[in-house]
Write an enzyme that holds these catalytic residues in place. Structure first.
Site, mmCIF file in Angstrom:
data_model
loop_
_atom_site.group_PDB
_atom_site.id
_atom_site.type_symbol
_atom_site.label_atom_id
_atom_site.label_comp_id
_atom_site.label_asym_id
_atom_site.label_seq_id
_atom_site.Cartn_x
_atom_site.Cartn_y
_atom_site.Cartn_z
ATOM 1 C CD1 TRP A 186 28.129 72.641 94.057
ATOM 2 C CD2 TRP A 186 26.315 72.192 95.955
ATOM 3 N NE1 TRP A 186 26.808 71.626 93.974
ATOM 4 C CE2 TRP A 186 26.018 71.453 94.781
ATOM 5 C CE3 TRP A 186 25.231 72.152 97.250
ATOM 6 C CZ2 TRP A 186 24.559 70.756 95.066
ATOM 7 C CZ3 TRP A 186 24.503 71.396 97.580
ATOM 8 C CH2 TRP A 186 24.149 70.186 95.939
ATOM 9 C CG ASP A 235 31.866 71.073 99.754
ATOM 10 O OD1 ASP A 235 32.019 69.739 100.096
ATOM 11 O OD2 ASP A 235 30.459 71.912 98.831
ATOM 12 C CE LYS A 277 27.492 65.739 94.272
ATOM 13 N NZ LYS A 277 27.845 66.926 94.697
HETATM 14 C C1 LIG Z 1 26.709 67.511 95.745
HETATM 15 C C2 LIG Z 1 27.756 68.785 96.753
HETATM 16 C C3 LIG Z 1 26.382 69.227 97.737
HETATM 17 C C4 LIG Z 1 26.061 68.373 98.508
HETATM 18 O O1 LIG Z 1 25.931 67.311 99.063
HETATM 19 P P1 LIG Z 1 24.642 66.836 99.595
HETATM 20 O O2 LIG Z 1 25.332 65.244 100.011
HETATM 21 O O3 LIG Z 1 23.777 66.337 98.523
HETATM 22 O O4 LIG Z 1 24.493 67.062 100.689
HETATM 23 C C5 LIG Z 1 27.757 70.011 98.078
HETATM 24 N N1 LIG Z 1 28.991 70.388 97.588
HETATM 25 C C6 LIG Z 1 29.133 70.490 96.454
HETATM 26 C C7 LIG Z 1 30.252 70.773 96.110
HETATM 27 C C8 LIG Z 1 28.591 69.044 95.846
HETATM 28 O O5 LIG Z 1 29.052 68.574 94.793
#
Ligand SMILES: *Cc1c(COP(=O)(O)O)cnc(C)c1O
Length: 361
Positions: free
Chosen positions: A103, A174, A198
């Site tokens: 990511w 993030d 998540k």
């Molecule tokens: C799942 C995830 C993403 C992507 O998220 P989306 O909402 O599908 O764009 C980005 N960063 C991390 C750390 C993730 O676990």
């Protein structure tokens, strides 16, 4: 009502049962309005209360000061990968990224379209099996901002605490896969973002916690929808927001508050992950992938003796009522995602299953 099984999915992931039950009612008729939550105008009284409550609960949970805006956006965390540099990184400027997994790499790729990217540290040489030590992180002279990924969903690693940046450098995180899984000092950050699917709700809403002075620094020659100030000024109601995901996120916030907040959440998560890591550490068949000191409490990645056995474990686990244990397709192996809503009983049940499997090898 039909039975539910232990869902270890990495995302979209398990939601708290009380939230789902409540939502079933509210989908039909929310707050005695005679109208379901999806069917209300986003500008009406019923939804106004829902979005205001969601924001207030979020603020309370992480003690978010007034100088931060809480935005409910769309496009997932992946859209933030470009929206951040598009707003803040001007051509000729440098942004610093710490690369701890797939990511982070995706975030870097998007930023490179707008300005210079300095990789302050990367653990790719170690297959992202660890978080860099603070001595390995070398920031550039005067970065526009510094970006990191607090929990690496695919590699199964997690920062113990946020990296140290120089005074005045905006820190952007993030936090998609560990937001509100433990206490967070929001004042150390200028922006925190995550897709909800998540730890906080269903797919479809992106939570952005951002300092007002950072919003003001954003470029003002961008499409209206891509400027943070648009959504900040309109309290996330410039256009029709994802009303159902916002409602559900608000209910998840309330569920965390009712359980005792982020401290209580952290305690539960620590205990849950420990049950699985303790087993892996003494097993002769299975082993944790992440290095000690970097292990994620959210995504526990592990390997079996060989790929054939791993496949068999996943097949047998499925027969036994466990779902979502396959590792990410890019890395293989197994992964147990045990986000906030995942119950301790499921961690114990998985260990019992793995022990049994190991004894029969
Ligand atoms: C799942 C995830 C993403 C992507 O998220 P989306 O909402 O599908 O764009 C980005 N960063 C991390 C750390 C993730 O676990």
């Amino acid at each position: 009502m039909s039975e539910r099984i232990f869902n270890f999915s990495a995302g979209p992931a398990i939601l708290p049962e009380v939230v789902l039950k409540r939502a079933q009612e509210d989908l039909w008729n929310v707050e005695n309005s005679g109208i379901g939550v999806c069917e209300h105008s986003h500008r009406g009284a019923a939804f106004t209360k829902i979005i205001e409550q969601a924001e207030a609960r979020c603020r309370e949970l992480a003690q978010i000061p007034q100088e931060y805006k809480i935005l409910f956006l769309t496009g997932g965390a992946s859209s933030q990968f470009f929206q951040i540099p598009m707003n803040f990184l001007k051509s000729g400027e440098t942004a610093d990224y710490v690369v701890t997994g797939s990511w982070s790499k995706k975030a870097v790729k998007e930023a490179q379209a707008f300005g210079e990217v300095h990789i302050a540290a990367s653990t790719e040489e170690d297959n992202f099996s660890r978080i860099p030590d603070s001595s390995e992180v070398s920031w550039s002279e005067n970065p526009t901002y510094a970006h990191f990924t607090s929990n690496n969903t695919i590699a199964g690693t997690q920062w113990a605490k946020e990296p140290e940046v120089a005074q005045g450098v905006p820190l952007i995180c993030d936090a998609s896969s560990d937001i509100f899984s433990r206490p967070i000092d929001v004042t150390r950050y200028d922006m925190i973002y995550c897709g909800a699917q998540k730890n906080l709700g269903p797919a479809g809403v992106t939570l952005v916690i951002i300092r007002e002075d950072l919003i003001e620094k954003g470029a003002d020659n961008l499409p209206t929808m891509l400027q943070y100030r648009t959504h900040a000024k309109a309290n996330s109601l410039y256009n029709t927001p994802p009303t159902l995901p916002i409602y559900l996120m608000g209910e998840v916030f309330q569920w965390i508050l009712d359980l005792g907040g982020l401290e209580a959440m952290a305690e539960k998560n620590q205990k849950k992950a420990q049950i699985i890591y303790d087993y892996l550490d003494q097993s002769n068949a299975f082993r944790a992938v992440a290095q000690e000191g970097s292990r994620s409490l959210m995504n526990i990645c592990f390997r079996g003796p060989d790929e054939e056995t791993e496949k068999d474990v996943i097949a047998k686990a499925t027969e036994n009522g466990f779902s979502g244990l396959k590792g990410h397709r890019s890395v293989g192996g197994l992964r147990a995602s045990v986000y906030n809503a995942f119950p301790e009983a499921g961690c114990q049940a998985l260990v019992d299953f793995l022990k049994d499997y190991e004894n029969n090898l």
